[in-house]
Every structure is written in C-alpha cells, then in structure tokens.
Design an enzyme around this catalytic site. Structure first.
Site, PDB file in Angstrom:
ATOM      1  CG  ASP A  14     -41.972  30.137  72.165  1.00  0.00           C
ATOM      2  OD1 ASP A  14     -41.385  29.625  73.129  1.00  0.00           O
ATOM      3  OD2 ASP A  14     -43.018  30.809  72.265  1.00  0.00           O
ATOM      4  CG  MET A  15     -44.679  24.329  73.482  1.00  0.00           C
ATOM      5  SD  MET A  15     -44.243  23.039  74.681  1.00  0.00           S
ATOM      6  CE  MET A  15     -44.173  24.008  76.202  1.00  0.00           C
ATOM      7  CG  ASP A 170     -45.666  33.906  71.905  1.00  0.00           C
ATOM      8  OD1 ASP A 170     -46.519  34.138  72.782  1.00  0.00           O
ATOM      9  OD2 ASP A 170     -44.612  33.280  72.143  1.00  0.00           O
TER      10      ASP A 170
END
Length: 199
Positions: A14-15, A170
C-alpha cells in the site's frame, strides 16, 4: 522479518501510511474539505477509511451524517486541497528498508486507494517509482479495499499467484483486502512491522 519474506516472490505495498507518511496531509485536506462543505470532521473515523478512494469516502460521509453532498465534487475539492499542500509526507523507514533490500531480487508492486495521477506524483517524489514492477491505483479497479481486487490485479501484473505474494498495509481495510485475496499481510504498527497470516 527479512527471513520470513524469503518464501514470497512478490511484495505488494500500500502507499499512503505504508510507504509514505501521507496520512497527516490527507487528514489536513479532509479538514479543509469538511470546513468547505460543512460536514463534521472526525480525524479518527476518516483515518479508519484509509485505502478507500475519496469519492467513496464522500458517500460514507453522506451515509453517516444524512447528507446529500455530490461525492465527485467533494472528492475533487479534497484532491485539490491535498495537491496544494507543500509537504505530502516522508518515506516510512521500515517498509522502505524492506523494499530497498529486495529491489532487484523480488517483484515489487504498489496497490493503493489513491488515484493514479496523485500516486504517480507521490511515488516519483519519494524516489520509488523506478523500483516498482507494477502500480495499481483506485483508477484501475472498480471494487476497492476491503475488496481484494487492487492486490489481485497487482499480483496479476507482476505475473505471480496470490499465495506467492505478501501485502504491506497500515489499515484494517487493507488487511481485510489482502486476506480476502488469499495473501498474507504485514501491518505497519508504529515503527514495527507485524505479520498477520491469511487464515
């Protein structure tokens, strides 16, 4: 942690909040958007929706507050507010260390809830874009997190079955997306990386 990753051929990150600490900037943009459209701002609630595209968050705002805002107008305003901020976030060390360690050894991809234009800009600014074999954004899939489509498409683009990939996330939405796609997940929790196997 690095030894645990030996059995995977692909790492999908994920970014926002995972590779780049953009969440404070996103929340600041949401605060400005809330003031403009006059809906209640809840930092904790909005943070819990990390990984969901802005226009879908706007629909959730409508549901939560019994409003009839146009999701695309809200999303456009929020993305413009985010773009106007000078600082979009620093690289998150534990995940960047993993990515850099396996660069050239394993397939590396990003699966993000951000739109392609924003994701490309942020990944370029962070010096990450040239290290990636695939980038899947909210623009590229219809069903976003917690659906697994983002990560399944990333696995497909790097030519690997899901079970040979592990996802770094996250948010709870992201973890659910990874697990529903049949992939193990590593969560960023503070400055620690915590392993959550797919059951």
């Amino acid at each position: 942690m690095l030894e645990l990753l030996d059995k995977y051929d692909g790492l999908i990150f994920d970014m926002d909040g995972t590779l780049i600490d953009t969440m404070p900037a996103h929340l600041k943009a949401w605060r400005l958007t809330a003031e403009h459209f006059e809906f209640p701002f809840s930092e904790q609630w909005l943070h819990s929706l990390g990984g969901m595209p802005s226009y879908k968050i706007a629909s959730e705002i409508n549901n939560k507050h019994k409003m009839t805002l146009d999701p695309f107008s809200v999303s456009k305003y929020k993305m413009a507010a985010f773009s106007s901020l000078e600082q979009h976030g620093d690289p998150i060390k534990p995940t960047n260390d993993v990515l850099n360690h396996f660069y050239g050894q394993k397939k590396l991809a990003v699966g993000t809830g951000s739109q392609r234009e924003s994701a490309t800009r942020l990944l370029k600014n962070a010096g990450l874009i040239d290290k990636l074999d695939a980038i899947v954004t909210a623009t590229d899939v219809e069903n976003h997190k917690p659906n697994p489509d983002t990560f399944l498409k990333a696995a497909e683009q790097i030519g690997l079955p899901p079970k040979k990939c592990i996802v770094f996330e996250d948010t709870e939405l992201g973890k659910r997306a990874a697990h529903s796609g049949g992939m193990d997940c590593i969560m960023v929790e503070g400055d620690q990386l915590v392993f959550y196997p797919c059951r």
